[in-house]
Design an enzyme around this catalytic site. Sequence first.
Site, mmCIF file in Angstrom:
data_model
loop_
_atom_site.group_PDB
_atom_site.id
_atom_site.type_symbol
_atom_site.label_atom_id
_atom_site.label_comp_id
_atom_site.label_asym_id
_atom_site.label_seq_id
_atom_site.Cartn_x
_atom_site.Cartn_y
_atom_site.Cartn_z
ATOM 1 N N ASP A 11 0.849 -1.186 0.000
ATOM 2 C CA ASP A 11 0.000 0.000 0.000
ATOM 3 C C ASP A 11 0.890 1.243 0.000
ATOM 4 O O ASP A 11 1.905 1.288 0.701
ATOM 5 C CB ASP A 11 -0.915 -0.005 1.220
ATOM 6 N N ASN A 19 -2.797 13.083 -3.287
ATOM 7 C CA ASN A 19 -3.897 13.566 -4.114
ATOM 8 C C ASN A 19 -4.401 14.919 -3.636
ATOM 9 O O ASN A 19 -4.654 15.828 -4.443
ATOM 10 C CB ASN A 19 -5.042 12.557 -4.109
ATOM 11 N N ASP A 27 -1.561 9.752 -9.878
ATOM 12 C CA ASP A 27 -1.364 8.753 -10.935
ATOM 13 C C ASP A 27 0.117 8.481 -11.158
ATOM 14 O O ASP A 27 0.529 7.331 -11.394
ATOM 15 C CB ASP A 27 -2.013 9.227 -12.239
ATOM 16 N N GLU A 80 -4.831 2.288 -4.227
ATOM 17 C CA GLU A 80 -3.373 2.364 -4.074
ATOM 18 C C GLU A 80 -2.783 1.063 -3.546
ATOM 19 O O GLU A 80 -1.633 1.039 -3.108
ATOM 20 C CB GLU A 80 -2.997 3.515 -3.132
#
Length: 444
Positions: free
Chosen positions: A287, A295, A304, A329
């Site tokens: 993770d 973000n 991304d 993720e």
Amino acid sequence: MAHPVAVPQALEIAVLRLAAVRFSHFLLPLLLLLGGVLMAQLAVLNEFFLSLFNVLPTLLLLLGGTFCVVYKRQRELSLLVVVYLAYFLLDTQTDHFRQHGKVREDAALVFHLCSLLLPLLYGLFAAWRERSHLLQDLVARAAVLLAVGGVAVALAQRFPQALQGWLAEVHWPLLHGQWMSLVQLAYPLFALAVLLLLVQYLRQPRPLHAAALCGLFGLLWMLPKTFSQPHALQVMSSLVMLMLVAAVAHEAYQMAFRDELTGLPGRRALNDRLERLGRTYVLAMADVDHFKAFNDTHGHDVGDQVLKLVASQLRKIGGGGKAYRYGGEEFTLVFPGKSLEDCRPHLEAVRQAVQGYSLQLRDTRSRPQDDKQGRQRRRAASASSVSVTISIGVAEREARHRGAAEVIREADKALYGAKRAGRNCVMAHGQNRRGALKEAAVEG
């Protein structure tokens, strides 16, 4: 930690595109192309293959065309139609030649027009990107095909001798060679189409673009041998159409089993792999640490980039492991036939590889419009950079586990343990915080 290096954005994009080039995109088209060349040169085909290649172009048009409509591949549908129309017109001429021992009066004109229009329409439709509205795109392509075909038919009927003379004329004597078996005008069109499709593939490496490029070479090989080799037309037309249909199927498979953003196999591919694992295996859940903060702070574009960075490192995992995009993720690493001790060094190595990579960020809002100013600003100050870390939880299949789903749950529990231990570490199921393989080096 790696030092950030200012690299022009255009160069970065070019490097990413070249990294996406795969020989596997060309493998099947090249095998079909080679098989077509070898088979077409046989003097005699047995009855089975002779009957097969007589009906295969029509079957591929019907079945492959339906497949293209279902998957909204109007570009490949138009290519199938173009190849089939050329095949149909030339096959009518070769049938007459085989039956009567001589060509029809319009054979030369039809052949020259096919040699000219086939690379023109094939290159145009192959480079014509699909629109979002299927019906509008199909109507536009059909209109172009009817317009070009209608003009060609009208000129052939009204001025057959003049048109044939103009097509057969050597327009550039210095560029003419004795090896040219087609009208001279056909070769610049083929060269332009090859260049166009090659650039298209390098800009966006895809199986469909590779198949279209290889198919064009097949058509270039086929045309001069239409009358000299009895099976060249049927065999190569069939295999070029098969290349296109197979490429559509290839991409349909990728859509279902491969994650588009990272290029890793997706959740469906993971589920399929988990059903075929043996009795001994290790599963790990990875993770991205503080992904929501990336973000929220930098935007989803940077998010991304982070996922692509992590995926690129997980793809290099050693020890026989394979990485999958689990969702969001999260990533899953599968080690078939391995024990926990076998996998630990490789998981730690990939964690360190992610940590040691510096992701460069650019403020696109303040980016100067002038290229010269942009170069001066890049010399004055390097791009800002951030470090990315991952946490990994790992579990080994044991006798008490009834299936891979339970092992994944335990690996997920170990992942939460790694998060609680400070992140940026690898933790096995059953370890406490002090048993983490690598305590967090940084918080983030």
